[in-house]
Design an enzyme around this catalytic site. Structure first.
Site, PDB file in Angstrom:
ATOM      1  N   ASN A  13       0.851  -1.201   0.000  1.00 38.19           N
ATOM      2  CA  ASN A  13       0.000   0.000   0.000  1.00 38.19           C
ATOM      3  C   ASN A  13       0.884   1.248   0.000  1.00 38.19           C
ATOM      4  O   ASN A  13       2.101   1.147   0.012  1.00 38.19           O
ATOM      5  CB  ASN A  13      -0.975  -0.026   1.184  1.00 38.19           C
ATOM      6  CG  ASN A  13      -0.258  -0.053   2.514  1.00 38.19           C
ATOM      7  OD1 ASN A  13       0.493   0.855   2.839  1.00 38.19           O
ATOM      8  ND2 ASN A  13      -0.469  -1.131   3.279  1.00 38.19           N
ATOM      9  N   ASP A  71      -5.076  -5.967   5.091  1.00 40.95           N
ATOM     10  CA  ASP A  71      -6.169  -6.744   5.688  1.00 40.95           C
ATOM     11  C   ASP A  71      -6.196  -8.174   5.148  1.00 40.95           C
ATOM     12  O   ASP A  71      -6.704  -9.069   5.804  1.00 40.95           O
ATOM     13  CB  ASP A  71      -7.503  -6.053   5.400  1.00 40.95           C
ATOM     14  CG  ASP A  71      -7.640  -4.756   6.195  1.00 40.95           C
ATOM     15  OD1 ASP A  71      -7.058  -4.692   7.293  1.00 40.95           O
ATOM     16  OD2 ASP A  71      -8.298  -3.822   5.704  1.00 40.95           O
ATOM     17  N   LYS A 131       8.441 -17.732  -9.492  1.00 42.43           N
ATOM     18  CA  LYS A 131       7.815 -16.593 -10.154  1.00 42.43           C
ATOM     19  C   LYS A 131       6.655 -17.072 -11.032  1.00 42.43           C
ATOM     20  O   LYS A 131       6.826 -18.011 -11.816  1.00 42.43           O
ATOM     21  CB  LYS A 131       8.864 -15.874 -11.000  1.00 42.43           C
ATOM     22  CG  LYS A 131       8.350 -14.606 -11.614  1.00 42.43           C
ATOM     23  CD  LYS A 131       9.393 -13.931 -12.480  1.00 42.43           C
ATOM     24  CE  LYS A 131       8.757 -12.803 -13.237  1.00 42.43           C
ATOM     25  NZ  LYS A 131       9.495 -12.418 -14.423  1.00 42.43           N
ATOM     26  N   PHE A 176      -4.970   4.242  14.496  1.00 41.53           N
ATOM     27  CA  PHE A 176      -5.200   5.196  13.413  1.00 41.53           C
ATOM     28  C   PHE A 176      -6.350   4.673  12.562  1.00 41.53           C
ATOM     29  O   PHE A 176      -6.532   3.456  12.451  1.00 41.53           O
ATOM     30  CB  PHE A 176      -3.950   5.331  12.530  1.00 41.53           C
ATOM     31  CG  PHE A 176      -2.965   6.340  13.062  1.00 41.53           C
ATOM     32  CD1 PHE A 176      -2.230   6.069  14.205  1.00 41.53           C
ATOM     33  CD2 PHE A 176      -2.792   7.565  12.429  1.00 41.53           C
ATOM     34  CE1 PHE A 176      -1.335   6.996  14.709  1.00 41.53           C
ATOM     35  CE2 PHE A 176      -1.898   8.499  12.918  1.00 41.53           C
ATOM     36  CZ  PHE A 176      -1.169   8.220  14.058  1.00 41.53           C
ATOM     37  N   LYS A 184     -14.183   1.653  14.942  1.00 42.85           N
ATOM     38  CA  LYS A 184     -12.888   0.981  15.185  1.00 42.85           C
ATOM     39  C   LYS A 184     -12.431   1.193  16.629  1.00 42.85           C
ATOM     40  O   LYS A 184     -11.903   0.284  17.271  1.00 42.85           O
ATOM     41  CB  LYS A 184     -11.820   1.523  14.222  1.00 42.85           C
ATOM     42  CG  LYS A 184     -12.019   1.016  12.805  1.00 42.85           C
ATOM     43  CD  LYS A 184     -11.059   1.637  11.808  1.00 42.85           C
ATOM     44  CE  LYS A 184     -11.567   1.346  10.397  1.00 42.85           C
ATOM     45  NZ  LYS A 184     -10.723   1.906   9.351  1.00 42.85           N
ATOM     46  N   LYS A 200     -12.045  -2.213  18.731  1.00 45.37           N
ATOM     47  CA  LYS A 200     -10.680  -2.633  19.062  1.00 45.37           C
ATOM     48  C   LYS A 200     -10.285  -2.244  20.490  1.00 45.37           C
ATOM     49  O   LYS A 200      -9.140  -2.379  20.877  1.00 45.37           O
ATOM     50  CB  LYS A 200      -9.697  -2.059  18.039  1.00 45.37           C
ATOM     51  CG  LYS A 200     -10.062  -2.450  16.589  1.00 45.37           C
ATOM     52  CD  LYS A 200      -8.999  -2.101  15.574  1.00 45.37           C
ATOM     53  CE  LYS A 200      -9.543  -2.289  14.154  1.00 45.37           C
ATOM     54  NZ  LYS A 200      -8.508  -2.366  13.129  1.00 45.37           N
TER      55      LYS A 200
HETATM   56  N1  CTP Z   1      -4.710  -2.634  12.004  1.00 47.23           N
HETATM   57  C1  CTP Z   1      -4.038  -3.724  12.515  1.00 47.23           C
HETATM   58  N2  CTP Z   1      -4.092  -4.927  11.873  1.00 47.23           N
HETATM   59  C2  CTP Z   1      -4.810  -5.081  10.737  1.00 47.23           C
HETATM   60  C3  CTP Z   1      -5.495  -3.958  10.204  1.00 47.23           C
HETATM   61  C4  CTP Z   1      -5.421  -2.760  10.869  1.00 47.23           C
HETATM   62  O1  CTP Z   1      -3.399  -3.599  13.550  1.00 47.23           O
HETATM   63  N3  CTP Z   1      -4.833  -6.252  10.139  1.00 47.23           N
HETATM   64  C5  CTP Z   1      -4.656  -1.353  12.726  1.00 47.23           C
HETATM   65  C6  CTP Z   1      -3.949  -0.236  12.007  1.00 47.23           C
HETATM   66  O2  CTP Z   1      -2.588  -0.180  12.379  1.00 47.23           O
HETATM   67  C7  CTP Z   1      -4.700   0.998  12.487  1.00 47.23           C
HETATM   68  C8  CTP Z   1      -6.090   0.505  12.766  1.00 47.23           C
HETATM   69  O3  CTP Z   1      -5.980  -0.919  12.901  1.00 47.23           O
HETATM   70  O4  CTP Z   1      -4.192   1.520  13.696  1.00 47.23           O
HETATM   71  C9  CTP Z   1      -7.118   0.798  11.720  1.00 47.23           C
HETATM   72  O5  CTP Z   1      -6.653   0.382  10.466  1.00 47.23           O
HETATM   73  P1  CTP Z   1      -7.533   0.590   9.152  1.00 47.23           P
HETATM   74  O6  CTP Z   1      -6.806  -0.018   8.002  1.00 47.23           O
HETATM   75  O7  CTP Z   1      -7.966   2.030   9.069  1.00 47.23           O
HETATM   76  O8  CTP Z   1      -8.850  -0.225   9.517  1.00 47.23           O
HETATM   77  P2  CTP Z   1      -9.274  -1.715   9.434  1.00 47.23           P
HETATM   78  O9  CTP Z   1      -9.500  -2.179  10.830  1.00 47.23           O
HETATM   79  O10 CTP Z   1      -8.342  -2.509   8.600  1.00 47.23           O
HETATM   80  O11 CTP Z   1     -10.710  -1.576   8.755  1.00 47.23           O
HETATM   81  P3  CTP Z   1     -11.110  -1.269   7.227  1.00 47.23           P
HETATM   82  O12 CTP Z   1     -10.060  -1.887   6.377  1.00 47.23           O
HETATM   83  O13 CTP Z   1     -12.443  -1.901   7.109  1.00 47.23           O
HETATM   84  O14 CTP Z   1     -11.181   0.240   7.097  1.00 47.23           O
END
Ligand code: CTP
Length: 399
Positions: free
Chosen positions: A209, A278, A288, A323, A337, A341
């Site tokens: 990303n 995610d 490869k 975040f 969130k 969490k």
């Molecule tokens: N985070 C994490 N582990 C994951 C995904 C997210 O620890 N697998 C943490 C990120 O570091 C951040 C927070 O969760 O502090 C929110 O991450 P974000 O990507 O905004 O949200 P998601 O929980 O992944 O939800 P969505 O993708 O549905 O927005």
């Protein structure tokens, strides 16, 4: 507060050089010994004589001048100084320092000192926002140099934007903070995550990303400057390790999870600024993947949610900050969130706004707290934001 401190004021060639006269005067009122070094360019704006009269000391300009006395020779100043403040700091001086160039008295003395250095950049807005200047600032910040964010407003060149030298009073406050640091996080262990993760598709490809890691690195550096023991678990980023921080480098979400779970139990405060993938490919091909069919389907499976897991494991006295990067319905998603969490605070940013989020040098965030309170912060650079966030986290820790 500065009684007896030896402060070297470096003045470089910008229109704001005149404000350095008041800065020197205010530092002397704080009972500091002030030594001034001017770049050749600065002497076009203010004469060395002015600084000599205000500081009460000879002014160094030319490296090849016969020193007035051996004690004020520039290398001696590098050793004697308790701190340096460069105001105004031009793009040229910042560029030289970031690249190890030492071609005049000021840059040579800066290269030779181990004292803390504060830089107050002042220049045209476009120059200040030029990615080259910003990269130099980021590099120096990671090396432990401090920067004072310039004020916004009408600049001498008629352009409106960031680039004005802050008022001398604010610079003096920053010098006091530099030389008499408050260490509100002394004795605390802080765990920070930063950057994006990479999920392998095959030995040469991955899903990643756009996270640059800048926010997490700025937080780690700021926490260290507040006296904390800092562990930074970082995905792959193009940033130098922040000074005084233990860095653990990982690639995938699973590796990040393992490192974070290992460090979490002894941590007082955990800040999860990383952009964790995610999903990951269900299987990473051993070799490869060759180009064959017109379409290729990757099956993805869910990664563990590290932050949610920490929320489950959190003990009384541990603070957990997350975040939320969103492109729509910022507050609803962020609040969700925060609750799901079990966080104490979430830093919500709308990454679709210009000047916010991924790969940007600035951020615009809203803070949501577990008690329902909400606070909107103005756009600011990530170093300043890191300090503002930590000040609030310290307050939460005191409760
Ligand atoms: N985070 C994490 N582990 C994951 C995904 C997210 O620890 N697998 C943490 C990120 O570091 C951040 C927070 O969760 O502090 C929110 O991450 P974000 O990507 O905004 O949200 P998601 O929980 O992944 O939800 P969505 O993708 O549905 O927005």
């Amino acid at each position: 507060m500065l009684t007896g401190k030896v402060i070297v004021v470096g003045v470089t060639g910008g229109i704001a050089a005149y404000k350095a006269v008041e800065l020197v005067s205010r530092l002397r009122k704080q009972q500091a010994e002030v030594q001034v070094i001017m770049s050749r360019g600065a002497t076009n704006f203010v004469t060395p004589l002015t600084f000599r009269e205000i500081s009460g000391n000879p002014v160094v300009v030319d490296m090849w001048d016969e020193p007035k006395s051996w004690n004020v020779e520039h290398i001696a100043l590098a050793l004697r100084a308790d701190g340096f403040v460069i105001a105004p700091a031009t793009a040229n001086l910042i560029g030289k320092l970031a690249n190890g160039l030492a071609d005049d008295s000021l840059s040579t003395t800066l290269m030779a000192t181990t004292a803390p250095v504060l830089l107050a950049p002042a220049m045209n807005s476009n120059m200040y926002q030029n990615p080259i200047v910003q990269q130099n600032i980021a590099k120096l910040t990671a090396l432990g140099y401090r920067f004072l964010q310039p004020d916004c407003g009408m600049l001498a060149c008629g352009v409106e934007g960031p680039g004005r030298l802050p008022e001398p009073e604010r610079i003096v406050d920053a010098v006091i903070e530099l030389l008499c640091p408050q260490l509100p996080l002394a004795g605390k262990k802080i765990l920070v995550t930063a950057g994006g993760t990479r999920e392998a598709i095959d030995p040469v490809r991955y899903i990643g990303n756009r996270s640059s890691g800048k926010m997490g690195y700025a937080l780690a550096a700021a926490a260290a400057s507040f006296g904390a023991e800092v562990v930074l678990v970082s995905g792959p980023v193009a940033l130098d390790d922040p000074a005084g921080v233990r860095v653990i480098r990982v690639e995938s979400a699973q590796e990040m999870m393992a490192a974070v779970l290992e460090e979490f139990p002894g941590s007082d405060i955990t800040i999860k600024a990383a952009a964790v993938a995610d999903y990951r490919p269900q299987t990473a091909a051993q070799h490869k993947i060759k180009k064959q069919a017109e379409q290729l389907t990757l099956v993805l499976e869910k990664n563990p949610d590290i932050l949610a897991e920490l929320g489950q494991r959190k003990q009384a006295g541990q603070l957990l900050i997350g975040f939320a990067a969103e492109t729509q319905e910022l507050l609803t998603h962020a609040r969700g969130k925060l609750e799901r969490k079990r966080l104490d605070m979430i830093v919500a940013n709308d990454v679709s706004l210009p000047g916010a989020g991924f790969n940007s040098d600035t951020n615009i965030v809203k803070l949501l707290y577990a008690n329902g309170h909400q606070e909107d912060l103005p756009q600011m650079d990530k170093q300043s934001l890191a300090i503002e966030l930590l000040k609030r986290i310290i307050k939460l820790a005191e409760k």
